[in-house]
Design a protein around this motif. Structure first.
Motif, PDB file in Angstrom:
ATOM      1  N   HIS A  68       0.810  -1.223   0.000  1.00 56.05           N
ATOM      2  CA  HIS A  68       0.000   0.000   0.000  1.00 56.05           C
ATOM      3  C   HIS A  68       0.840   1.268   0.000  1.00 56.05           C
ATOM      4  CE1 HIS A  68      -4.178  -1.531   0.591  1.00 56.05           C
ATOM      5  NE2 HIS A  68      -3.512  -2.605   0.973  1.00 56.05           N
ATOM      6  N   ALA A  69       2.122   1.163  -0.294  1.00 54.48           N
ATOM      7  CA  ALA A  69       2.972   2.346  -0.306  1.00 54.48           C
ATOM      8  C   ALA A  69       4.109   2.155  -1.294  1.00 54.48           C
ATOM      9  CB  ALA A  69       3.528   2.626   1.091  1.00 54.48           C
ATOM     10  N   GLN A  70       4.628   3.256  -1.785  1.00 54.65           N
ATOM     11  CA  GLN A  70       5.844   3.243  -2.590  1.00 54.65           C
ATOM     12  C   GLN A  70       6.996   3.496  -1.635  1.00 54.65           C
ATOM     13  OE1 GLN A  70       5.872   6.053  -5.810  1.00 54.65           O
ATOM     14  NE2 GLN A  70       7.799   5.290  -6.668  1.00 54.65           N
ATOM     15  N   VAL A  71       7.798   2.477  -1.389  1.00 58.57           N
ATOM     16  CA  VAL A  71       8.794   2.516  -0.317  1.00 58.57           C
ATOM     17  C   VAL A  71      10.192   2.453  -0.920  1.00 58.57           C
ATOM     18  CG1 VAL A  71       9.512   1.495   1.875  1.00 58.57           C
ATOM     19  CG2 VAL A  71       7.135   1.261   1.111  1.00 58.57           C
ATOM     20  N   LEU A  72      11.009   3.447  -0.589  1.00 59.56           N
ATOM     21  CA  LEU A  72      12.349   3.536  -1.158  1.00 59.56           C
ATOM     22  C   LEU A  72      13.409   3.484  -0.082  1.00 59.56           C
ATOM     23  CD1 LEU A  72      10.416   5.772  -2.913  1.00 59.56           C
ATOM     24  CD2 LEU A  72      12.414   5.502  -4.375  1.00 59.56           C
ATOM     25  N   ALA A  73      14.450   2.707  -0.348  1.00 56.52           N
ATOM     26  CA  ALA A  73      15.619   2.634   0.515  1.00 56.52           C
ATOM     27  C   ALA A  73      16.630   3.669   0.049  1.00 56.52           C
ATOM     28  CB  ALA A  73      16.226   1.235   0.457  1.00 56.52           C
ATOM     29  N   LEU A  74      16.961   4.627   0.913  1.00 56.51           N
ATOM     30  CA  LEU A  74      17.861   5.718   0.546  1.00 56.51           C
ATOM     31  C   LEU A  74      19.145   5.663   1.374  1.00 56.51           C
ATOM     32  CD1 LEU A  74      15.406   8.775   0.447  1.00 56.51           C
ATOM     33  CD2 LEU A  74      15.875   7.086  -1.349  1.00 56.51           C
ATOM     34  N   ALA A  75      20.182   6.286   0.829  1.00 55.85           N
ATOM     35  CA  ALA A  75      21.443   6.460   1.550  1.00 55.85           C
ATOM     36  C   ALA A  75      22.083   7.758   1.078  1.00 55.85           C
ATOM     37  CB  ALA A  75      22.376   5.286   1.311  1.00 55.85           C
ATOM     38  N   ASN A  76      23.111   8.184   1.789  1.00 59.00           N
ATOM     39  CA  ASN A  76      23.819   9.395   1.380  1.00 59.00           C
ATOM     40  C   ASN A  76      24.264   9.318  -0.065  1.00 59.00           C
ATOM     41  OD1 ASN A  76      23.517  10.025   4.069  1.00 59.00           O
ATOM     42  ND2 ASN A  76      25.650  10.567   4.406  1.00 59.00           N
ATOM     43  N   GLU A  77      24.800   8.153  -0.436  1.00 61.17           N
ATOM     44  CA  GLU A  77      25.288   7.924  -1.791  1.00 61.17           C
ATOM     45  C   GLU A  77      24.645   6.673  -2.374  1.00 61.17           C
ATOM     46  OE1 GLU A  77      29.483   7.553  -1.463  1.00 61.17           O
ATOM     47  OE2 GLU A  77      29.785   9.554  -0.607  1.00 61.17           O
ATOM     48  N   ALA A  78      24.645   6.590  -3.688  1.00 67.06           N
ATOM     49  CA  ALA A  78      24.084   5.419  -4.369  1.00 67.06           C
ATOM     50  C   ALA A  78      25.122   4.301  -4.392  1.00 67.06           C
ATOM     51  CB  ALA A  78      23.648   5.790  -5.777  1.00 67.06           C
ATOM     52  N   ALA A  79      25.499   3.844  -3.211  1.00 65.31           N
ATOM     53  CA  ALA A  79      26.483   2.780  -3.047  1.00 65.31           C
ATOM     54  C   ALA A  79      25.989   1.885  -1.922  1.00 65.31           C
ATOM     55  CB  ALA A  79      27.856   3.379  -2.705  1.00 65.31           C
ATOM     56  N   PRO A  80      26.492   0.644  -1.826  1.00 72.02           N
ATOM     57  CA  PRO A  80      26.007  -0.265  -0.774  1.00 72.02           C
ATOM     58  C   PRO A  80      26.104   0.325   0.623  1.00 72.02           C
ATOM     59  CG  PRO A  80      27.297  -1.477  -2.383  1.00 72.02           C
ATOM     60  CD  PRO A  80      27.434  -0.025  -2.744  1.00 72.02           C
ATOM     61  N   ILE A  81      25.132  -0.011   1.441  1.00 73.42           N
ATOM     62  CA  ILE A  81      25.080   0.416   2.832  1.00 73.42           C
ATOM     63  C   ILE A  81      25.690  -0.676   3.699  1.00 73.42           C
ATOM     64  CG2 ILE A  81      23.555   0.992   4.752  1.00 73.42           C
ATOM     65  CD1 ILE A  81      21.560   2.046   2.772  1.00 73.42           C
ATOM     66  N   GLU A  82      26.646  -0.296   4.514  1.00 72.81           N
ATOM     67  CA  GLU A  82      27.221  -1.215   5.499  1.00 72.81           C
ATOM     68  C   GLU A  82      26.295  -1.209   6.715  1.00 72.81           C
ATOM     69  OE1 GLU A  82      31.102  -1.487   8.463  1.00 72.81           O
ATOM     70  OE2 GLU A  82      31.030   0.025   6.875  1.00 72.81           O
ATOM     71  N   LEU A  83      25.537  -2.292   6.862  1.00 76.21           N
ATOM     72  CA  LEU A  83      24.602  -2.367   7.971  1.00 76.21           C
ATOM     73  C   LEU A  83      25.319  -2.801   9.241  1.00 76.21           C
ATOM     74  CD1 LEU A  83      21.664  -3.994   5.998  1.00 76.21           C
ATOM     75  CD2 LEU A  83      21.775  -1.644   6.823  1.00 76.21           C
ATOM     76  N   MET A  84      24.840  -2.363  10.342  1.00 75.84           N
ATOM     77  CA  MET A  84      25.471  -2.587  11.633  1.00 75.84           C
ATOM     78  C   MET A  84      24.508  -3.391  12.526  1.00 75.84           C
ATOM     79  SD  MET A  84      26.499   0.499  14.301  1.00 75.84           S
ATOM     80  CE  MET A  84      24.800   1.087  14.327  1.00 75.84           C
ATOM     81  N   PRO A  85      24.882  -4.560  13.027  1.00 78.77           N
ATOM     82  CA  PRO A  85      26.230  -5.113  13.106  1.00 78.77           C
ATOM     83  C   PRO A  85      26.586  -6.110  12.006  1.00 78.77           C
ATOM     84  CG  PRO A  85      24.766  -6.306  14.564  1.00 78.77           C
ATOM     85  CD  PRO A  85      23.927  -5.251  13.908  1.00 78.77           C
ATOM     86  N   ALA A  86      25.766  -6.242  10.962  1.00 73.65           N
ATOM     87  CA  ALA A  86      26.076  -7.230   9.927  1.00 73.65           C
ATOM     88  C   ALA A  86      25.255  -6.942   8.672  1.00 73.65           C
ATOM     89  CB  ALA A  86      25.791  -8.651  10.423  1.00 73.65           C
TER      90      ALA A  86
END
Length: 368
Positions: A68-86
Protein backbone atom coordinates in the motif's frame (compact mmCIF):
# COMPACT_ATOMS: atom_id res chain seq x y z
CA UNK A 1 -19.28 18.59 51.56
CA UNK A 2 -20.28 20.75 48.59
CA UNK A 3 -16.62 21.43 47.80
CA UNK A 4 -15.84 17.69 48.00
CA UNK A 5 -18.60 16.87 45.50
CA UNK A 6 -17.41 19.62 43.16
CA UNK A 7 -13.81 18.34 43.38
CA UNK A 8 -14.96 14.77 42.68
CA UNK A 9 -16.89 15.93 39.63
CA UNK A 10 -13.91 17.93 38.41
CA UNK A 11 -11.55 14.95 38.79
CA UNK A 12 -14.05 12.71 36.98
CA UNK A 13 -14.28 15.26 34.17
CA UNK A 14 -10.49 15.34 33.86
CA UNK A 15 -10.38 11.53 33.80
CA UNK A 16 -12.98 11.37 31.06
CA UNK A 17 -10.94 13.79 29.01
CA UNK A 18 -7.70 11.96 29.68
CA UNK A 19 -8.79 8.46 28.73
CA UNK A 20 -9.45 9.01 25.00
CA UNK A 21 -6.38 11.25 24.74
CA UNK A 22 -4.12 8.49 26.11
CA UNK A 23 -5.71 5.93 23.81
CA UNK A 24 -5.16 8.13 20.77
CA UNK A 25 -1.80 9.67 21.53
CA UNK A 26 0.21 6.66 20.27
CA UNK A 27 -1.74 6.37 17.02
CA UNK A 28 -0.77 8.10 13.81
CA UNK A 29 -3.49 9.92 11.94
CA UNK A 30 -4.79 7.95 8.94
CA UNK A 31 -2.96 8.78 5.73
CA UNK A 32 -4.42 11.64 3.72
CA UNK A 33 -3.39 11.54 0.02
CA UNK A 34 -1.30 14.46 -1.20
CA UNK A 35 -0.23 15.70 -4.61
CA UNK A 36 -2.60 13.31 -6.38
CA UNK A 37 -0.60 10.27 -5.31
CA UNK A 38 -2.42 6.94 -5.35
CA UNK A 39 -0.09 5.58 -2.68
CA UNK A 40 2.05 7.39 -0.12
CA UNK A 41 5.78 7.73 -0.74
CA UNK A 42 7.81 6.32 2.15
CA UNK A 43 11.56 7.01 2.32
CA UNK A 44 13.83 5.08 4.68
CA UNK A 45 17.16 6.90 4.83
CA UNK A 46 20.46 5.58 6.15
CA UNK A 47 24.16 6.24 5.93
CA UNK A 48 26.45 4.17 3.74
CA UNK A 49 28.77 3.67 6.69
CA UNK A 50 27.07 1.82 9.51
CA UNK A 51 23.27 2.02 9.65
CA UNK A 52 21.54 -0.22 12.19
CA UNK A 53 20.40 -3.44 10.51
CA UNK A 54 16.93 -4.08 11.96
CA UNK A 55 16.08 -0.36 12.23
CA UNK A 56 16.62 -0.01 8.49
CA UNK A 57 15.49 -3.34 7.04
CA UNK A 58 12.40 -4.09 9.14
CA UNK A 59 10.40 -0.96 8.16
CA UNK A 60 11.42 -1.43 4.52
CA UNK A 61 10.34 -5.07 4.52
CA UNK A 62 7.08 -4.58 6.39
CA UNK A 63 5.91 -1.52 4.45
CA UNK A 64 6.89 -2.92 1.05
CA UNK A 65 5.09 -6.15 1.75
CA UNK A 66 1.97 -4.25 2.81
CA UNK A 67 1.48 -3.40 -0.87
CA UNK A 68 0.00 0.00 0.00
CA UNK A 69 2.97 2.35 -0.31
CA UNK A 70 5.84 3.24 -2.59
CA UNK A 71 8.79 2.52 -0.32
CA UNK A 72 12.35 3.54 -1.16
CA UNK A 73 15.62 2.63 0.52
CA UNK A 74 17.86 5.72 0.55
CA UNK A 75 21.44 6.46 1.55
CA UNK A 76 23.82 9.40 1.38
CA UNK A 77 25.29 7.92 -1.79
CA UNK A 78 24.08 5.42 -4.37
CA UNK A 79 26.48 2.78 -3.05
CA UNK A 80 26.01 -0.26 -0.77
CA UNK A 81 25.08 0.42 2.83
CA UNK A 82 27.22 -1.21 5.50
CA UNK A 83 24.60 -2.37 7.97
CA UNK A 84 25.47 -2.59 11.63
CA UNK A 85 26.23 -5.11 13.11
CA UNK A 86 26.08 -7.23 9.93
CA UNK A 87 25.04 -7.54 6.26
CA UNK A 88 25.05 -5.10 3.35
CA UNK A 89 22.27 -3.66 1.21
CA UNK A 90 22.16 -1.67 -2.01
CA UNK A 91 19.84 1.35 -1.72
CA UNK A 92 17.32 2.34 -4.37
CA UNK A 93 18.65 5.88 -4.61
CA UNK A 94 20.85 8.50 -3.04
CA UNK A 95 19.41 11.46 -1.16
CA UNK A 96 20.19 13.70 -4.15
CA UNK A 97 18.45 11.32 -6.58
CA UNK A 98 15.38 11.15 -4.34
CA UNK A 99 15.15 14.93 -4.23
CA UNK A 100 15.19 15.12 -8.02
CA UNK A 101 12.59 12.39 -8.38
CA UNK A 102 10.28 13.60 -5.60
CA UNK A 103 10.62 17.40 -5.31
CA UNK A 104 7.40 17.50 -3.26
CA UNK A 105 8.99 15.22 -0.69
CA UNK A 106 8.06 11.97 1.00
CA UNK A 107 4.80 11.43 2.85
CA UNK A 108 6.71 9.50 5.52
CA UNK A 109 10.42 9.74 6.30
CA UNK A 110 11.86 6.92 8.42
CA UNK A 111 15.24 7.46 10.08
CA UNK A 112 17.05 4.49 11.70
CA UNK A 113 19.95 4.67 14.12
CA UNK A 114 23.07 5.70 12.21
CA UNK A 115 26.78 6.00 12.93
CA UNK A 116 26.86 9.81 12.73
CA UNK A 117 23.72 11.47 14.10
CA UNK A 118 25.15 14.92 13.25
CA UNK A 119 25.86 14.24 9.58
CA UNK A 120 25.11 17.59 7.84
CA UNK A 121 23.73 16.00 4.67
CA UNK A 122 21.35 13.79 6.64
CA UNK A 123 20.20 16.63 8.92
CA UNK A 124 19.58 18.94 5.96
CA UNK A 125 17.51 16.24 4.27
CA UNK A 126 15.45 15.62 7.42
CA UNK A 127 14.74 19.35 7.85
CA UNK A 128 13.76 19.67 4.19
CA UNK A 129 11.35 16.73 4.36
CA UNK A 130 9.81 18.07 7.57
CA UNK A 131 9.29 21.45 5.91
CA UNK A 132 7.57 19.70 3.00
CA UNK A 133 5.10 18.08 5.39
CA UNK A 134 6.53 14.59 5.83
CA UNK A 135 5.53 12.55 8.84
CA UNK A 136 8.81 11.81 10.62
CA UNK A 137 9.59 8.42 12.12
CA UNK A 138 12.70 7.81 14.24
CA UNK A 139 13.40 4.12 14.81
CA UNK A 140 15.40 3.44 17.99
CA UNK A 141 18.15 6.06 18.18
CA UNK A 142 17.11 7.36 14.80
CA UNK A 143 15.51 9.86 17.17
CA UNK A 144 18.94 11.48 17.60
CA UNK A 145 19.23 12.87 14.04
CA UNK A 146 15.70 14.24 14.45
CA UNK A 147 16.77 15.93 17.67
CA UNK A 148 20.00 17.29 16.16
CA UNK A 149 17.91 18.62 13.26
CA UNK A 150 16.08 20.78 15.83
CA UNK A 151 12.69 19.13 15.35
CA UNK A 152 11.93 17.82 18.85
CA UNK A 153 11.64 20.94 21.00
CA UNK A 154 8.55 20.60 23.18
CA UNK A 155 7.62 17.29 21.52
CA UNK A 156 6.96 13.91 23.11
CA UNK A 157 9.53 11.31 22.01
CA UNK A 158 11.45 8.23 23.07
CA UNK A 159 14.57 6.28 22.09
CA UNK A 160 16.80 3.34 23.05
CA UNK A 161 17.21 2.95 26.82
CA UNK A 162 20.99 3.10 26.46
CA UNK A 163 20.94 6.71 25.24
CA UNK A 164 18.51 7.93 27.90
CA UNK A 165 21.00 9.86 30.05
CA UNK A 166 22.64 11.48 27.05
CA UNK A 167 19.29 12.44 25.52
CA UNK A 168 18.12 14.05 28.75
CA UNK A 169 21.36 16.03 28.93
CA UNK A 170 21.61 17.09 25.29
CA UNK A 171 17.92 17.74 24.61
CA UNK A 172 16.26 18.85 27.87
CA UNK A 173 13.49 20.65 25.98
CA UNK A 174 12.17 17.36 24.54
CA UNK A 175 9.47 15.58 26.57
CA UNK A 176 11.19 12.18 26.82
CA UNK A 177 8.78 9.31 27.45
CA UNK A 178 9.54 5.97 29.12
CA UNK A 179 7.96 2.52 29.00
CA UNK A 180 6.56 2.91 25.46
CA UNK A 181 7.54 0.91 22.40
CA UNK A 182 6.61 3.90 20.29
CA UNK A 183 5.41 7.42 20.96
CA UNK A 184 3.32 9.54 18.58
CA UNK A 185 3.14 13.34 18.75
CA UNK A 186 1.22 14.61 15.75
CA UNK A 187 3.25 13.95 12.60
CA UNK A 188 6.14 12.56 14.66
CA UNK A 189 6.69 8.95 15.69
CA UNK A 190 9.68 7.66 17.66
CA UNK A 191 10.42 4.22 19.08
CA UNK A 192 12.36 2.51 21.83
CA UNK A 193 15.10 -0.07 21.18
CA UNK A 194 15.80 -2.23 18.14
CA UNK A 195 13.01 -4.78 18.62
CA UNK A 196 10.42 -1.96 18.46
CA UNK A 197 10.97 -1.69 14.69
CA UNK A 198 8.45 -4.43 13.95
CA UNK A 199 5.45 -3.23 16.02
CA UNK A 200 6.12 0.38 14.98
CA UNK A 201 6.16 -0.63 11.32
CA UNK A 202 2.82 -2.40 11.72
CA UNK A 203 1.43 0.75 13.35
CA UNK A 204 2.56 2.64 10.24
CA UNK A 205 0.80 0.12 8.00
CA UNK A 206 -2.35 0.63 10.06
CA UNK A 207 -2.18 4.40 9.50
CA UNK A 208 -1.59 3.97 5.77
CA UNK A 209 -3.76 0.96 4.88
CA UNK A 210 -6.11 0.43 7.82
CA UNK A 211 -6.43 -2.00 10.69
CA UNK A 212 -7.55 -4.99 8.64
CA UNK A 213 -4.49 -4.88 6.37
CA UNK A 214 -2.20 -4.36 9.34
CA UNK A 215 -3.77 -7.34 11.13
CA UNK A 216 -3.42 -9.58 8.09
CA UNK A 217 0.21 -8.61 7.64
CA UNK A 218 0.88 -9.08 11.37
CA UNK A 219 -0.40 -12.66 11.14
CA UNK A 220 1.96 -13.30 8.23
CA UNK A 221 4.84 -12.23 10.46
CA UNK A 222 3.48 -14.21 13.41
CA UNK A 223 2.74 -11.09 15.46
CA UNK A 224 -0.28 -11.07 17.77
CA UNK A 225 -0.16 -7.39 18.75
CA UNK A 226 1.69 -4.19 17.88
CA UNK A 227 0.68 -2.40 21.07
CA UNK A 228 2.93 0.45 22.32
CA UNK A 229 3.01 -1.14 25.79
CA UNK A 230 6.57 -1.79 26.93
CA UNK A 231 8.77 -1.64 30.04
CA UNK A 232 11.90 0.07 28.77
CA UNK A 233 13.11 1.04 32.24
CA UNK A 234 13.62 -2.64 33.00
CA UNK A 235 16.60 -2.87 30.64
CA UNK A 236 20.21 -2.22 31.61
CA UNK A 237 23.59 -3.83 31.06
CA UNK A 238 24.78 -3.42 34.62
CA UNK A 239 28.23 -4.45 35.80
CA UNK A 240 27.68 -8.05 34.69
CA UNK A 241 26.68 -6.96 31.20
CA UNK A 242 29.80 -4.88 30.72
CA UNK A 243 31.97 -7.70 32.08
CA UNK A 244 30.35 -10.17 29.68
CA UNK A 245 30.79 -7.83 26.71
CA UNK A 246 34.45 -7.09 27.49
CA UNK A 247 35.22 -10.73 28.27
CA UNK A 248 33.67 -11.90 25.01
CA UNK A 249 35.42 -9.22 23.00
CA UNK A 250 38.88 -9.74 24.50
CA UNK A 251 38.81 -13.53 24.20
CA UNK A 252 39.71 -13.38 20.51
CA UNK A 253 40.62 -17.06 20.38
CA UNK A 254 36.96 -17.87 21.04
CA UNK A 255 35.54 -15.64 18.32
CA UNK A 256 33.53 -17.28 15.55
CA UNK A 257 32.56 -16.36 12.00
CA UNK A 258 29.36 -17.64 10.41
CA UNK A 259 27.70 -17.47 7.01
CA UNK A 260 24.04 -16.80 6.40
CA UNK A 261 23.01 -17.86 2.91
CA UNK A 262 21.18 -15.17 0.96
CA UNK A 263 18.65 -16.20 -1.67
CA UNK A 264 15.94 -14.57 -3.75
CA UNK A 265 12.64 -14.28 -1.91
CA UNK A 266 14.11 -14.49 1.59
CA UNK A 267 12.12 -13.02 4.51
CA UNK A 268 14.17 -9.89 5.12
CA UNK A 269 12.33 -8.99 8.34
CA UNK A 270 13.02 -12.30 10.09
CA UNK A 271 16.55 -12.36 8.67
CA UNK A 272 17.35 -8.88 10.03
CA UNK A 273 16.08 -9.67 13.52
CA UNK A 274 17.88 -13.03 13.69
CA UNK A 275 21.21 -11.78 12.38
CA UNK A 276 21.04 -8.61 14.47
CA UNK A 277 20.84 -10.76 17.59
CA UNK A 278 23.70 -13.14 16.71
CA UNK A 279 26.03 -10.34 15.65
CA UNK A 280 25.73 -8.59 19.05
CA UNK A 281 27.39 -11.27 21.19
CA UNK A 282 30.85 -9.65 20.93
CA UNK A 283 32.02 -13.11 19.87
CA UNK A 284 30.30 -13.57 16.54
CA UNK A 285 30.71 -12.13 13.05
CA UNK A 286 28.01 -12.88 10.51
CA UNK A 287 28.48 -12.57 6.75
CA UNK A 288 25.84 -12.66 4.05
CA UNK A 289 26.94 -15.08 1.32
CA UNK A 290 25.61 -15.59 -2.19
CA UNK A 291 27.03 -15.82 -5.72
CA UNK A 292 25.38 -12.49 -6.61
CA UNK A 293 23.09 -9.75 -5.29
CA UNK A 294 19.74 -11.21 -4.26
CA UNK A 295 16.26 -9.75 -3.93
CA UNK A 296 14.29 -10.38 -0.75
CA UNK A 297 10.52 -10.95 -0.52
CA UNK A 298 10.10 -7.19 -0.24
CA UNK A 299 12.46 -6.51 -3.15
CA UNK A 300 15.45 -5.34 -1.12
CA UNK A 301 18.82 -5.84 -2.80
CA UNK A 302 21.16 -7.67 -0.40
CA UNK A 303 24.81 -7.56 -1.43
CA UNK A 304 26.92 -10.65 -0.58
CA UNK A 305 29.98 -9.91 1.56
CA UNK A 306 31.85 -13.19 1.02
CA UNK A 307 31.63 -16.35 -1.03
CA UNK A 308 31.12 -18.38 2.15
CA UNK A 309 33.99 -20.78 1.50
CA UNK A 310 35.09 -22.38 4.74
CA UNK A 311 32.52 -20.61 6.92
CA UNK A 312 29.99 -22.68 8.92
CA UNK A 313 26.32 -21.79 8.66
CA UNK A 314 24.84 -19.50 11.30
CA UNK A 315 23.35 -21.75 14.02
CA UNK A 316 19.61 -22.19 14.23
CA UNK A 317 17.00 -21.85 11.57
CA UNK A 318 14.92 -19.13 10.04
CA UNK A 319 11.67 -18.55 11.93
CA UNK A 320 8.82 -16.14 11.36
CA UNK A 321 9.65 -12.58 12.39
CA UNK A 322 7.81 -12.71 15.72
CA UNK A 323 9.94 -15.66 16.90
CA UNK A 324 13.23 -14.76 15.23
CA UNK A 325 14.79 -12.99 18.21
CA UNK A 326 13.73 -15.61 20.76
CA UNK A 327 15.07 -18.39 18.54
CA UNK A 328 18.37 -16.57 18.17
CA UNK A 329 18.60 -15.87 21.92
CA UNK A 330 18.01 -19.54 22.70
CA UNK A 331 20.82 -20.49 20.33
CA UNK A 332 23.11 -17.86 21.82
CA UNK A 333 22.45 -19.09 25.37
CA UNK A 334 23.18 -22.67 24.33
CA UNK A 335 26.43 -21.72 22.63
CA UNK A 336 27.78 -18.86 24.76
CA UNK A 337 25.84 -19.00 28.01
CA UNK A 338 23.00 -17.21 29.74
CA UNK A 339 25.03 -14.05 30.45
CA UNK A 340 25.56 -13.47 26.72
CA UNK A 341 21.87 -14.06 26.06
CA UNK A 342 21.02 -11.32 28.58
CA UNK A 343 23.64 -9.03 27.04
CA UNK A 344 22.09 -9.37 23.58
CA UNK A 345 18.49 -9.10 24.82
CA UNK A 346 19.35 -5.83 26.59
CA UNK A 347 20.91 -4.38 23.45
CA UNK A 348 17.81 -5.29 21.44
CA UNK A 349 15.52 -4.08 24.24
CA UNK A 350 13.72 -7.38 23.97
CA UNK A 351 11.95 -9.28 26.74
CA UNK A 352 11.37 -12.91 25.68
CA UNK A 353 7.78 -14.11 25.89
CA UNK A 354 6.96 -15.31 29.41
CA UNK A 355 9.93 -13.58 31.04
CA UNK A 356 9.70 -11.53 34.23
CA UNK A 357 10.60 -7.88 33.83
CA UNK A 358 13.44 -7.18 36.26
CA UNK A 359 12.07 -3.79 37.33
CA UNK A 360 8.32 -4.13 37.09
CA UNK A 361 8.12 -7.75 38.23
CA UNK A 362 5.55 -8.40 35.51
CA UNK A 363 5.26 -11.18 32.98
CA UNK A 364 6.02 -10.14 29.39
CA UNK A 365 3.56 -11.88 27.08
CA UNK A 366 3.45 -9.53 24.08
CA UNK A 367 5.08 -10.23 20.77
CA UNK A 368 8.48 -8.68 20.04
Amino acid sequence: MRHTVQLSRYLLWLLCLAVPTQAAEESLEPYQPRFGRERPVVAVVGQNRMTELADYVVPLGVLRRSGHAQVLALANEAAPIELMPALSLRPDASIAEFRQRFPQGADYLIVPAVHDSRDPLLLEFIRQQAALGSTLVGICDGVLPLAHAGLLQGRRATGHWYSRSQRLKDFPDTLWQEDRRYVVDGALMTTSGVSAALPASLALVEAIAGHIRASTLAREFGVASWSPEHHSQGFALGAQGYLTASGNYLARWRHERFAVTLHDGLDEVALALRVDAWARTFRTQVYGVAPHTVRSAGGLAFVPQRDGAGLPALPGRQMDAARAIDEALDGIAGRYGEATRRLVAAQLEHAPAGSVNPVKGQIELHSP
